[in-house]
Scaffold this motif. Sequence first.
Motif, PDB file in Angstrom:
ATOM      1  N   GLY A   1       0.835  -1.191   0.000  1.00  0.00           N
ATOM      2  CA  GLY A   1       0.000   0.000   0.000  1.00  0.00           C
ATOM      3  C   GLY A   1       0.868   1.238   0.000  1.00  0.00           C
ATOM      4  O   GLY A   1       1.982   1.246   0.530  1.00  0.00           O
ATOM      5  N   ASP A   2       0.354   2.324  -0.576  1.00  0.00           N
ATOM      6  CA  ASP A   2       1.152   3.545  -0.658  1.00  0.00           C
ATOM      7  C   ASP A   2       0.961   4.460   0.543  1.00  0.00           C
ATOM      8  O   ASP A   2       1.480   5.572   0.566  1.00  0.00           O
ATOM      9  N   ASP A   3       0.231   3.995   1.580  1.00  0.00           N
ATOM     10  CA  ASP A   3       0.058   4.821   2.780  1.00  0.00           C
ATOM     11  C   ASP A   3       1.181   4.612   3.782  1.00  0.00           C
ATOM     12  O   ASP A   3       1.331   5.394   4.727  1.00  0.00           O
ATOM     13  N   GLY A   4       1.975   3.560   3.616  1.00  0.00           N
ATOM     14  CA  GLY A   4       3.100   3.327   4.518  1.00  0.00           C
ATOM     15  C   GLY A   4       2.722   2.862   5.905  1.00  0.00           C
ATOM     16  O   GLY A   4       3.571   2.827   6.804  1.00  0.00           O
ATOM     17  N   ARG A   5       1.470   2.475   6.131  1.00  0.00           N
ATOM     18  CA  ARG A   5       1.058   2.051   7.465  1.00  0.00           C
ATOM     19  C   ARG A   5       1.550   0.635   7.747  1.00  0.00           C
ATOM     20  O   ARG A   5       1.427  -0.257   6.914  1.00  0.00           O
ATOM     21  N   GLY A   6       2.075   0.454   8.939  1.00  0.00           N
ATOM     22  CA  GLY A   6       2.556  -0.856   9.335  1.00  0.00           C
ATOM     23  C   GLY A   6       3.512  -0.753  10.502  1.00  0.00           C
ATOM     24  O   GLY A   6       3.765   0.338  11.026  1.00  0.00           O
ATOM     25  N   GLY A   7       4.036  -1.884  10.931  1.00  0.00           N
ATOM     26  CA  GLY A   7       4.960  -1.896  12.050  1.00  0.00           C
ATOM     27  C   GLY A   7       5.787  -3.162  12.076  1.00  0.00           C
ATOM     28  O   GLY A   7       5.343  -4.221  11.603  1.00  0.00           O
ATOM     29  N   VAL A   8       6.986  -3.061  12.640  1.00  0.00           N
ATOM     30  CA  VAL A   8       7.945  -4.169  12.715  1.00  0.00           C
ATOM     31  C   VAL A   8       7.855  -4.798  14.100  1.00  0.00           C
ATOM     32  O   VAL A   8       7.766  -4.100  15.119  1.00  0.00           O
ATOM     33  N   SER A   9       7.899  -6.123  14.146  1.00  0.00           N
ATOM     34  CA  SER A   9       7.800  -6.832  15.418  1.00  0.00           C
ATOM     35  C   SER A   9       8.995  -6.538  16.313  1.00  0.00           C
ATOM     36  O   SER A   9      10.046  -6.082  15.861  1.00  0.00           O
ATOM     37  N   ALA A  10       8.836  -6.826  17.594  1.00  0.00           N
ATOM     38  CA  ALA A  10       9.878  -6.518  18.572  1.00  0.00           C
ATOM     39  C   ALA A  10      11.185  -7.241  18.276  1.00  0.00           C
ATOM     40  O   ALA A  10      12.271  -6.707  18.521  1.00  0.00           O
ATOM     41  N   ASP A  11      11.104  -8.467  17.740  1.00  0.00           N
ATOM     42  CA  ASP A  11      12.319  -9.213  17.436  1.00  0.00           C
ATOM     43  C   ASP A  11      12.855  -8.922  16.041  1.00  0.00           C
ATOM     44  O   ASP A  11      13.906  -9.451  15.647  1.00  0.00           O
ATOM     45  N   GLY A  12      12.150  -8.101  15.253  1.00  0.00           N
ATOM     46  CA  GLY A  12      12.610  -7.737  13.924  1.00  0.00           C
ATOM     47  C   GLY A  12      12.326  -8.767  12.854  1.00  0.00           C
ATOM     48  O   GLY A  12      12.703  -8.575  11.692  1.00  0.00           O
ATOM     49  N   ARG A  13      11.621  -9.837  13.192  1.00  0.00           N
ATOM     50  CA  ARG A  13      11.376 -10.910  12.219  1.00  0.00           C
ATOM     51  C   ARG A  13      10.223 -10.585  11.273  1.00  0.00           C
ATOM     52  O   ARG A  13      10.259 -10.928  10.089  1.00  0.00           O
ATOM     53  N   TRP A  14       9.176  -9.921  11.785  1.00  0.00           N
ATOM     54  CA  TRP A  14       7.941  -9.765  11.037  1.00  0.00           C
ATOM     55  C   TRP A  14       7.610  -8.300  10.774  1.00  0.00           C
ATOM     56  O   TRP A  14       7.880  -7.435  11.593  1.00  0.00           O
ATOM     57  N   LEU A  15       6.989  -8.075   9.628  1.00  0.00           N
ATOM     58  CA  LEU A  15       6.409  -6.780   9.285  1.00  0.00           C
ATOM     59  C   LEU A  15       4.930  -6.978   9.022  1.00  0.00           C
ATOM     60  O   LEU A  15       4.539  -7.871   8.257  1.00  0.00           O
ATOM     61  N   LEU A  16       4.088  -6.169   9.657  1.00  0.00           N
ATOM     62  CA  LEU A  16       2.665  -6.124   9.333  1.00  0.00           C
ATOM     63  C   LEU A  16       2.421  -4.804   8.625  1.00  0.00           C
ATOM     64  O   LEU A  16       2.664  -3.736   9.187  1.00  0.00           O
ATOM     65  N   ALA A  17       1.953  -4.855   7.378  1.00  0.00           N
ATOM     66  CA  ALA A  17       1.820  -3.643   6.577  1.00  0.00           C
ATOM     67  C   ALA A  17       0.663  -3.780   5.608  1.00  0.00           C
ATOM     68  O   ALA A  17       0.252  -4.888   5.239  1.00  0.00           O
ATOM     69  N   ASN A  18       0.134  -2.650   5.173  1.00  0.00           N
ATOM     70  CA  ASN A  18      -0.954  -2.653   4.206  1.00  0.00           C
ATOM     71  C   ASN A  18      -0.455  -3.026   2.816  1.00  0.00           C
ATOM     72  O   ASN A  18       0.664  -2.672   2.421  1.00  0.00           O
ATOM     73  N   GLY A  19      -1.299  -3.739   2.090  1.00  0.00           N
ATOM     74  CA  GLY A  19      -0.976  -4.114   0.724  1.00  0.00           C
ATOM     75  C   GLY A  19      -2.220  -4.639   0.030  1.00  0.00           C
ATOM     76  O   GLY A  19      -3.348  -4.396   0.465  1.00  0.00           O
ATOM     77  N   ARG A  20      -2.018  -5.372  -1.054  1.00  0.00           N
ATOM     78  CA  ARG A  20      -3.131  -5.931  -1.822  1.00  0.00           C
ATOM     79  C   ARG A  20      -2.852  -7.401  -2.139  1.00  0.00           C
ATOM     80  O   ARG A  20      -1.727  -7.773  -2.468  1.00  0.00           O
ATOM     81  N   VAL A  21      -3.927  -8.196  -2.027  1.00  0.00           N
ATOM     82  CA  VAL A  21      -3.871  -9.616  -2.380  1.00  0.00           C
ATOM     83  C   VAL A  21      -5.107  -9.926  -3.217  1.00  0.00           C
ATOM     84  O   VAL A  21      -6.236  -9.690  -2.770  1.00  0.00           O
ATOM     85  N   GLY A  22      -4.899 -10.431  -4.447  1.00  0.00           N
ATOM     86  CA  GLY A  22      -6.025 -10.754  -5.304  1.00  0.00           C
ATOM     87  C   GLY A  22      -6.908  -9.563  -5.601  1.00  0.00           C
ATOM     88  O   GLY A  22      -8.135  -9.711  -5.714  1.00  0.00           O
ATOM     89  N   GLY A  23      -6.303  -8.376  -5.673  1.00  0.00           N
ATOM     90  CA  GLY A  23      -7.069  -7.173  -5.964  1.00  0.00           C
ATOM     91  C   GLY A  23      -7.811  -6.597  -4.780  1.00  0.00           C
ATOM     92  O   GLY A  23      -8.587  -5.641  -4.934  1.00  0.00           O
ATOM     93  N   GLU A  24      -7.587  -7.137  -3.583  1.00  0.00           N
ATOM     94  CA  GLU A  24      -8.285  -6.676  -2.390  1.00  0.00           C
ATOM     95  C   GLU A  24      -7.290  -6.088  -1.394  1.00  0.00           C
ATOM     96  O   GLU A  24      -6.216  -6.654  -1.172  1.00  0.00           O
ATOM     97  N   ASP A  25      -7.655  -4.966  -0.786  1.00  0.00           N
ATOM     98  CA  ASP A  25      -6.803  -4.350   0.224  1.00  0.00           C
ATOM     99  C   ASP A  25      -6.803  -5.202   1.491  1.00  0.00           C
ATOM    100  O   ASP A  25      -7.872  -5.525   2.029  1.00  0.00           O
ATOM    101  N   ARG A  26      -5.620  -5.547   1.975  1.00  0.00           N
ATOM    102  CA  ARG A  26      -5.483  -6.363   3.172  1.00  0.00           C
ATOM    103  C   ARG A  26      -4.259  -5.914   3.961  1.00  0.00           C
ATOM    104  O   ARG A  26      -3.365  -5.249   3.433  1.00  0.00           O
ATOM    105  N   ALA A  27      -4.219  -6.314   5.227  1.00  0.00           N
ATOM    106  CA  ALA A  27      -2.977  -6.224   5.995  1.00  0.00           C
ATOM    107  C   ALA A  27      -2.165  -7.475   5.678  1.00  0.00           C
ATOM    108  O   ALA A  27      -2.698  -8.592   5.676  1.00  0.00           O
ATOM    109  N   LEU A  28      -0.882  -7.283   5.401  1.00  0.00           N
ATOM    110  CA  LEU A  28      -0.015  -8.395   5.017  1.00  0.00           C
ATOM    111  C   LEU A  28       1.008  -8.670   6.108  1.00  0.00           C
ATOM    112  O   LEU A  28       1.566  -7.744   6.698  1.00  0.00           O
TER     113      LEU A  28
END
Length: 408
Positions: free
Chosen positions: A304-331
């Motif tokens: 997603g072009d809004d840049g919303r998201g966050g990195v996990s405390a251990d640095g392993r995971w990113l939760l961020a906005n994006g698109r899957v199958g043409g649908e807006d989702r958190a990835l």
Amino acid sequence: MTEDELEQAVRETFARRVAVAHPLAADPAGLAIRRADRARRRRTVAGLALAAVTAVGISTGIAQLGQQPGRPTHPTVVLGDPYASPLPNLTPTLPVAPPTDPAQGAGRGEVDLILGTVLATTSGQRLTLPDVGPAERAQRLPDGAGWAVVGAPTAAGQALWVVQPHGAVHLLLAGARDIALSRDGRQVAWREGGELVAAGIVGIQVVAAARTPVPAGAVPVGFAGDAVLVRLDADRPGHTLWRPAQGPLKSGGDRATVRVYGTRPDGVVVAQVSAGTPRRLCLALLDPTRDLAPAQTGCGPTLGDDGRGGVSADGRWLLANGRVGGEDRALLVDLDRLGATRAVRPAGPPVHGPVAWTPEGTAYYSDARAGLVRVDVSRVLAGEESSGAPVSGLGDGQRPIPVGRAGS
């Protein structure tokens, strides 16, 4: 000069320097006077004279701050008082648990929540914060020192507050712009006129401030270790690092970074970059020791072009906005496997507002309907998606704000 005349002089000085179209929730003048009153009650006649001189000195110092060349019309007010007590009308701690939804797992004591003007803690406390005003984000401070709360942007700028565990509320900054906090809650940076300012947070005070001139569009967006991560222009890609101990800000060579999601514990920056042919938004891990040069890039997910998201405390995971199958989702993105086929999985509805991770690897955020979403990494990896759980106690237009812990 009588005490009444001194108080009136202090109020008039603050009014001339920080008056704006939309008044701040804080009353710096009243705060300073209340502190002087408490000091007078504690001290002898000699102490009374010293308190009066101190109050005049504070007033004069702020007046000089507003008169220095290059300062904004409404200067940033930096406050901190080790003897401060709870502000008037502060509701004490109440043994009421935050709202829960067992079906969705929201509010299981994993994160604190800001619900309008109430801070609901994991221990079941509810602290009313009448003087803080609308909050944009918050995080726990280290060593159980409380919470740092960043106010929503207004015409007067932003405010930074510290809420202590027993309920005392302290205003640290007022009238600042683009406040950024470090992962551990020990450092803060903000924009002030034509300068960038970085300082430490010790207890309920901002200390050891350093300044550097910056371009007109430059703002702080976070920290990479002890360096301030600076976006050079809101309309164009490009970030740089400012290390206060090494002198003024230098532009650096990065002209590809579009937005920053956060940093890993080792200081590596997780960001969106413009890359590929044709150009597109890709994920990258930027090396702070090499002027933010990409150490690894992955162009698999549609971000997603809004840049919303966050990195996990251990640095392993990113939760961020994006698109899957043409649908807006958190990835959910596995940052250790950028570019791998199964490194990205849909996790829930799009993110609205800050993302708070627990040390155990669970993420919380609010969705478009003001619901609270809980993302369990293990369930997402098993193919499950999360949904928002309704939260009571919110007014119209308000969303729950999950509060990250120090280091997350």
